[in-house]
Design a protein around this motif. Structure first.
Motif, mmCIF file in Angstrom:
data_model
loop_
_atom_site.group_PDB
_atom_site.id
_atom_site.type_symbol
_atom_site.label_atom_id
_atom_site.label_comp_id
_atom_site.label_asym_id
_atom_site.label_seq_id
_atom_site.Cartn_x
_atom_site.Cartn_y
_atom_site.Cartn_z
ATOM 1 N N GLN A 120 0.846 -0.996 0.166
ATOM 2 C CA GLN A 120 0.021 0.050 -0.050
ATOM 3 C C GLN A 120 0.917 1.451 0.097
ATOM 4 O O GLN A 120 2.125 1.311 0.084
ATOM 5 C CB GLN A 120 -0.982 -0.051 1.114
ATOM 6 C CG GLN A 120 -1.959 -0.733 1.060
ATOM 7 C CD GLN A 120 -3.224 -0.843 2.446
ATOM 8 O OE1 GLN A 120 -2.784 -0.023 3.200
ATOM 9 N NE2 GLN A 120 -4.104 -1.416 2.117
ATOM 10 N N VAL A 121 0.256 2.557 -0.511
ATOM 11 C CA VAL A 121 1.076 3.552 -0.403
ATOM 12 C C VAL A 121 0.163 4.418 0.574
ATOM 13 O O VAL A 121 -1.194 4.423 0.711
ATOM 14 C CB VAL A 121 0.947 4.228 -1.814
ATOM 15 C CG1 VAL A 121 -0.537 4.607 -2.257
ATOM 16 C CG2 VAL A 121 1.677 5.433 -1.840
ATOM 17 N N GLY B 167 5.699 5.536 0.160
ATOM 18 C CA GLY B 167 5.466 4.113 0.245
ATOM 19 C C GLY B 167 6.045 3.352 -1.230
ATOM 20 O O GLY B 167 6.988 3.762 -1.478
ATOM 21 N N ARG B 168 5.074 2.410 -1.461
ATOM 22 C CA ARG B 168 5.505 1.586 -2.483
ATOM 23 C C ARG B 168 5.574 2.746 -3.996
ATOM 24 O O ARG B 168 4.944 3.775 -4.014
ATOM 25 C CB ARG B 168 4.259 0.694 -2.830
ATOM 26 C CG ARG B 168 4.524 -0.522 -1.964
ATOM 27 C CD ARG B 168 3.528 -1.482 -2.092
ATOM 28 N NE ARG B 168 3.783 -2.145 -3.123
ATOM 29 C CZ ARG B 168 2.940 -3.296 -3.750
ATOM 30 N NH1 ARG B 168 1.996 -3.574 -3.100
ATOM 31 N NH2 ARG B 168 3.288 -3.933 -4.879
ATOM 32 N N PRO B 169 6.219 2.172 -4.867
ATOM 33 C CA PRO B 169 6.296 3.323 -6.369
ATOM 34 C C PRO B 169 4.981 3.790 -6.718
ATOM 35 O O PRO B 169 4.345 3.016 -7.064
ATOM 36 C CB PRO B 169 7.057 2.105 -7.192
ATOM 37 C CG PRO B 169 7.848 1.249 -6.528
ATOM 38 C CD PRO B 169 6.921 1.117 -5.083
ATOM 39 N N TYR C 155 0.795 3.178 -9.806
ATOM 40 C CA TYR C 155 -0.983 3.262 -9.355
ATOM 41 C C TYR C 155 -1.814 4.301 -10.131
ATOM 42 O O TYR C 155 -1.165 5.172 -10.635
ATOM 43 C CB TYR C 155 -0.880 4.143 -8.014
ATOM 44 C CG TYR C 155 -0.330 3.080 -6.891
ATOM 45 C CD1 TYR C 155 1.095 2.804 -6.522
ATOM 46 C CD2 TYR C 155 -1.276 2.242 -5.976
ATOM 47 C CE1 TYR C 155 1.592 1.993 -5.564
ATOM 48 C CE2 TYR C 155 -0.771 1.277 -4.964
ATOM 49 C CZ TYR C 155 0.823 1.268 -4.771
ATOM 50 O OH TYR C 155 1.058 0.477 -4.052
ATOM 51 N N ALA D 232 -3.242 -0.214 -7.107
ATOM 52 C CA ALA D 232 -2.382 -0.902 -7.916
ATOM 53 C C ALA D 232 -3.018 -1.499 -9.178
ATOM 54 O O ALA D 232 -2.551 -1.789 -10.140
ATOM 55 C CB ALA D 232 -1.791 -1.856 -7.199
#
Length: 123
Positions: free
Chosen positions: A1-2, A26-28, A32, A99
């Motif tokens: 998750q972001v 958070g994540r790339p 997204y 995502a």
């Protein structure tokens, strides 16, 4: 998750403008789909706009020509420029990230949400 944090809400008169921003961590970020939703008291959360990592954008019919969504993958931000605001735009606005978004207008397609920012448009 972001993780998502919105800013930029406030009180504005009808016909005015506001710019909402959402910072992601958070994540790339670039993988997204980023969306903006809104929820007025007593109503369901509704889709406003979305931007895919490719740059493709989507809008709710009632905001087309008034709102513009933009994202900066280098800065991990997404913004919503809102012009010609109307009292019916009054709501809490939420930034969302997904995502694997199959339906950009469906809140359940998004797996990360911000805390929301209030937009109030007076007549």
């Amino acid at each position: 998750q972001v993780q998502l944090v919105e800013s930029g809400g406030g009180l504005v008169q009808a016909g005015g403008s506001l710019r909402l921003s959402c910072a992601a961590s958070g994540r790339p970020f670039s993988v997204y789909v980023m969306g903006w939703f809104r929820q007025a008291p007593g109503k369901e959360r509704e889709f406003v706009a979305a931007a895919a990592w490719s740059g493709e954008t989507y809008y709710r019919e009632s905001v087309k020509g008034r709102f513009t969504i933009s994202r900066d993958n280098a800065k991990n931000t997404v913004s919503l420029q809102m012009n010609s605001l109307k009292p019916e735009d009054t709501a809490a606005y939420f930034c969302a990230a997904g995502a694997t978004v199959r339906v950009v207008t469906d809140p359940s397609s998004y797996d990360s949400w911000g805390q929301g920012t209030q937009v109030t448009v007076s007549s």
